[in-house]
Design an enzyme around this catalytic site. Structure first.
Site, mmCIF file in Angstrom:
data_model
loop_
_atom_site.group_PDB
_atom_site.id
_atom_site.type_symbol
_atom_site.label_atom_id
_atom_site.label_comp_id
_atom_site.label_asym_id
_atom_site.label_seq_id
_atom_site.Cartn_x
_atom_site.Cartn_y
_atom_site.Cartn_z
ATOM 1 N N LYS A 1 1.125 -0.751 12.307
ATOM 2 C CA LYS A 1 0.909 -0.177 10.971
ATOM 3 C C LYS A 1 1.374 -1.176 9.915
ATOM 4 O O LYS A 1 2.511 -1.665 9.974
ATOM 5 C CB LYS A 1 1.658 1.151 10.821
ATOM 6 N N HIS B 1 6.822 4.196 12.377
ATOM 7 C CA HIS B 1 5.460 4.196 12.897
ATOM 8 C C HIS B 1 5.290 3.085 13.918
ATOM 9 O O HIS B 1 6.177 2.250 14.086
ATOM 10 C CB HIS B 1 4.445 4.027 11.762
#
Length: 240
Positions: free
Chosen positions: A155, A151
């Protein structure tokens, strides 16, 4: 001649967030749903935007009739929308993350009375991947199972909720998953589930290149949850 079906009336809860804004924008692409109200955490600057009436979270009792609420808010707003759906006997689709154990218990209890769906990921492709992972794990006893998720650099949680959901499916199929996480650049989301034995390897991969897939998936399942009997549903239950 069949009578035309009325559009499913949608309430968007968490309308000021990224997902809420995407839901409002993308709902106009569909003929089978109509957004009848949008609810934001604070008092809206405008009462009506693009024909949709806006309400503050404290005004839930005043929202017009709706068939399904789609909730992408914060844990502190979750109790209110769940209570409203119970009071009105309407379905709820929620992707709110970080809810506490007592809220999960309330969700389970509410499923005795209304149709509910909570998911960490609303990608229809991920829903299919989840099923494939469970089937592969059951068919490949004794194989190593590794889940690698990637990600964007901002994140915070790792492994991701989607990776953990994939791992739960692998466990249900009899595997013992291991996890690895990558945080880099602006990656929207990639999930690799790898099954490995001596001399061979199977890779099941999902890559998201656009965040709109999550809003489209939530609208898809909301349209299909309407009219279902009470219960706790998964995205994969509403694919067709």
């Amino acid at each position: 001649m069949n009578e035309p079906t009325s559009p499913v009336r949608i309430l968007v809860h968490g309308a000021s967030g990224r997902m809420g804004q995407s839901l409002l924008r993308l709902a106009g692409e569909r003929d089978d749903i109509v957004v009848v109200a949008a609810v934001a955490r604070s008092q809206p600057a405008q009462r009506v935007i693009d024909g949709v009436p806006y309400f503050a979270g404290s005004e839930l009792s005043a929202v017009p009739d709706f068939d399904v609420a789609i909730d992408f808010s914060l844990p502190e707003g979750f109790d209110g929308i769940l209570s409203t759906c119970l009071q009105r006997g309407t379905a709820l689709v929620s992707g709110t993350t970080g809810i506490e154990a007592h809220q999960r218990a309330a969700l389970q209890a509410a499923s005795q009375n209304i149709a509910l769906l909570w998911a960490a990921n609303f990608s229809l492709g991920v829903a299919v991947l989840t099923e494939l992972v469970e089937r592969a794990a059951a068919a490949l006893p004794g194989w190593d199972c590794d889940i690698v998720e990637s990600h964007h650099a901002h994140k915070l949680d790792a492994p991701s909720g989607t990776a953990l959901a994939l791992g739960a499916s692998a466990e249900h199929g009899g595997a013992t998953p291991r996890y690895a996480s990558v945080r880099a650049g602006d990656i929207v989301g990639e999930h690799l589930v790898q099954f490995t034995a001596l001399g061979e390897r199977i890779e099941l991969v999902h890559r998201a290149s656009n965040r709109d897939i999550f809003a489209r998936g939530a609208l898809h399942v909301a349209a299909r949850l309407h009219g279902r009997p009470a219960g706790l549903y998964r995205v994969r239950d509403l694919l067709g």
